[in-house]
Design a protein around this motif. Structure first.
Motif, short mmCIF file in Angstrom:
data_model
loop_
_atom_site.label_atom_id
_atom_site.label_comp_id
_atom_site.label_asym_id
_atom_site.label_seq_id
_atom_site.Cartn_x
_atom_site.Cartn_y
_atom_site.Cartn_z
N MET A 1 7.01 2.25 4.99
CA MET A 1 7.69 1.13 4.34
C MET A 1 8.67 0.46 5.29
SD MET A 1 8.35 2.75 0.55
CE MET A 1 9.39 1.38 0.04
N LYS A 2 9.42 1.28 6.05
CA LYS A 2 10.40 0.72 6.99
C LYS A 2 9.72 -0.05 8.11
CE LYS A 2 14.18 4.01 6.24
NZ LYS A 2 15.05 5.04 6.87
N LEU B 1 0.83 -1.20 0.00
CA LEU B 1 0.00 0.00 0.00
C LEU B 1 0.87 1.26 0.00
CD1 LEU B 1 -2.91 1.13 0.21
CD2 LEU B 1 -2.61 1.10 2.70
N ALA B 2 1.93 1.25 0.81
CA ALA B 2 2.83 2.40 0.88
C ALA B 2 3.50 2.67 -0.46
CB ALA B 2 3.88 2.18 1.97
N VAL B 3 3.84 1.60 -1.16
CA VAL B 3 4.48 1.74 -2.47
C VAL B 3 3.49 2.26 -3.51
CG1 VAL B 3 5.58 0.48 -4.36
CG2 VAL B 3 6.22 -0.02 -2.00
N THR B 4 2.23 1.83 -3.38
CA THR B 4 1.22 2.15 -4.39
C THR B 4 0.68 3.57 -4.27
OG1 THR B 4 0.57 -0.19 -4.40
CG2 THR B 4 -0.97 1.38 -5.38
N LEU B 5 0.49 4.04 -3.02
CA LEU B 5 -0.10 5.36 -2.81
C LEU B 5 0.86 6.47 -3.24
CD1 LEU B 5 -1.77 4.86 0.70
CD2 LEU B 5 -2.91 4.97 -1.52
N PRO B 6 0.33 7.64 -3.50
CA PRO B 6 1.20 8.78 -3.84
C PRO B 6 2.22 9.05 -2.71
CG PRO B 6 -1.08 9.30 -4.33
CD PRO B 6 -1.10 7.99 -3.61
N TYR B 7 3.40 9.45 -3.10
CA TYR B 7 4.49 9.65 -2.14
C TYR B 7 4.19 10.82 -1.20
CZ TYR B 7 9.17 10.24 -0.22
OH TYR B 7 10.23 10.34 0.63
N THR B 8 4.38 10.60 0.12
CA THR B 8 4.24 11.64 1.13
C THR B 8 5.41 11.52 2.11
OG1 THR B 8 2.97 10.34 2.74
CG2 THR B 8 1.72 11.42 0.98
N ASP B 9 5.41 12.38 3.12
CA ASP B 9 6.45 12.31 4.15
C ASP B 9 6.35 11.03 4.96
OD1 ASP B 9 7.39 14.76 3.36
OD2 ASP B 9 6.33 15.89 4.93
N TYR B 10 5.19 10.36 4.91
CA TYR B 10 4.99 9.14 5.70
C TYR B 10 5.32 7.88 4.91
CZ TYR B 10 2.42 12.39 8.67
OH TYR B 10 2.06 13.45 9.47
#
Length: 219
Positions: free
Chosen positions: A136-137, A122-131
């Motif tokens: 991902m980590k 989900l983190a990879v798929t969503l638009p990039y943000t500060d989170y």
């Protein structure tokens, strides 16, 4: 110091969930099969304070992470919680029900590893943000610690879950003899850990497990 704090912040939640839910699962399944011991002790709960072992849940994982973060060295991350009390004699079918009680912990770790893998995707798929990177980590840490705990506990060494699963599956005479190894299980585990044998066993298994997760979720 900043790097250490960041590392601990990323790993704290995955480690805490992996260890405490593992133990709570044992108690829940034991109650299902007739043993209320863990329930009466207040251990079938998501409250981590009920499961935390100061050494196994806090000091050991934090120490390994500190070594890794500060000097780039350290052992394979693992830990443990206070064991959930289970009176196998109170189970409706003690020998066969032992299998399900013992398997519950590793199974919950498997489910959590899958959930963290989905979060990573989900983190990879969503638009990039500060989170994005912290998410991902943390998801990566969740896959790692749950994979380690699942594989470690499936080793057929009493009193690990794998040892009790083996006892439940062996014929009665062999099961009784195998169960007598339980007082020596922890010393055996320590020897395997400090000689590097444990790492050489778990390392390839963990790599294979992570590969399967990555393949399934398309990481």
């Amino acid at each position: 110091m900043e790097s250490l704090i960041s590392t601990l912040a990323i790993w704290a939640l995955p480690v805490l969930l992996a260890i405490t839910l593992h133990e709570a699962a044992h108690g829940y399944v034991a109650r299902h099969f007739g043993d209320p011991t863990a329930d009466l002790a207040g251990r079938i709960t998501l409250n981590p304070l009920k499961h935390i072992d100061p050494v196994g849940t806090v000091l050991v994982p934090a120490g390994i992470l500190a070594l890794t973060s500060l000097v780039g060295a350290g052992g394979m991350l693992f830990g443990w919680a206070k064991p959930v009390p289970v009176d196998f004699g109170r189970l409706r079918k003690p020998k066969s029900d032992m299998f399900w009680v013992a398997a519950a912990g590793p199974f919950v770790n498997l489910l959590m590893a899958i959930a963290w893998a989905a979060l990573f995707k989900l983190a990879v798929t969503l638009p990039y943000t500060d989170y994005t990177v912290p998410m991902m980590k943390m998801a990566d840490a969740g896959m790692h610690i749950n994979g380690i705990l699942m594989l470690l506990n499936l080793l057929p060494i009493p009193p690990l879950d794998g040892g009790r699963i083996a006892v439940s599956l062996l014929p009665n005479r062999l099961a009784w003899q195998y169960a007598r190894l339980e007082p020596f299980g922890f010393p055996i585990l320590l020897v395997l850990l400090f000689t590097g044998v444990l790492g050489s066993i778990l390392g390839p298994l963990l790599a294979m497990f992570r590969f399967v997760l990555a393949l399934f979720f398309g990481h």
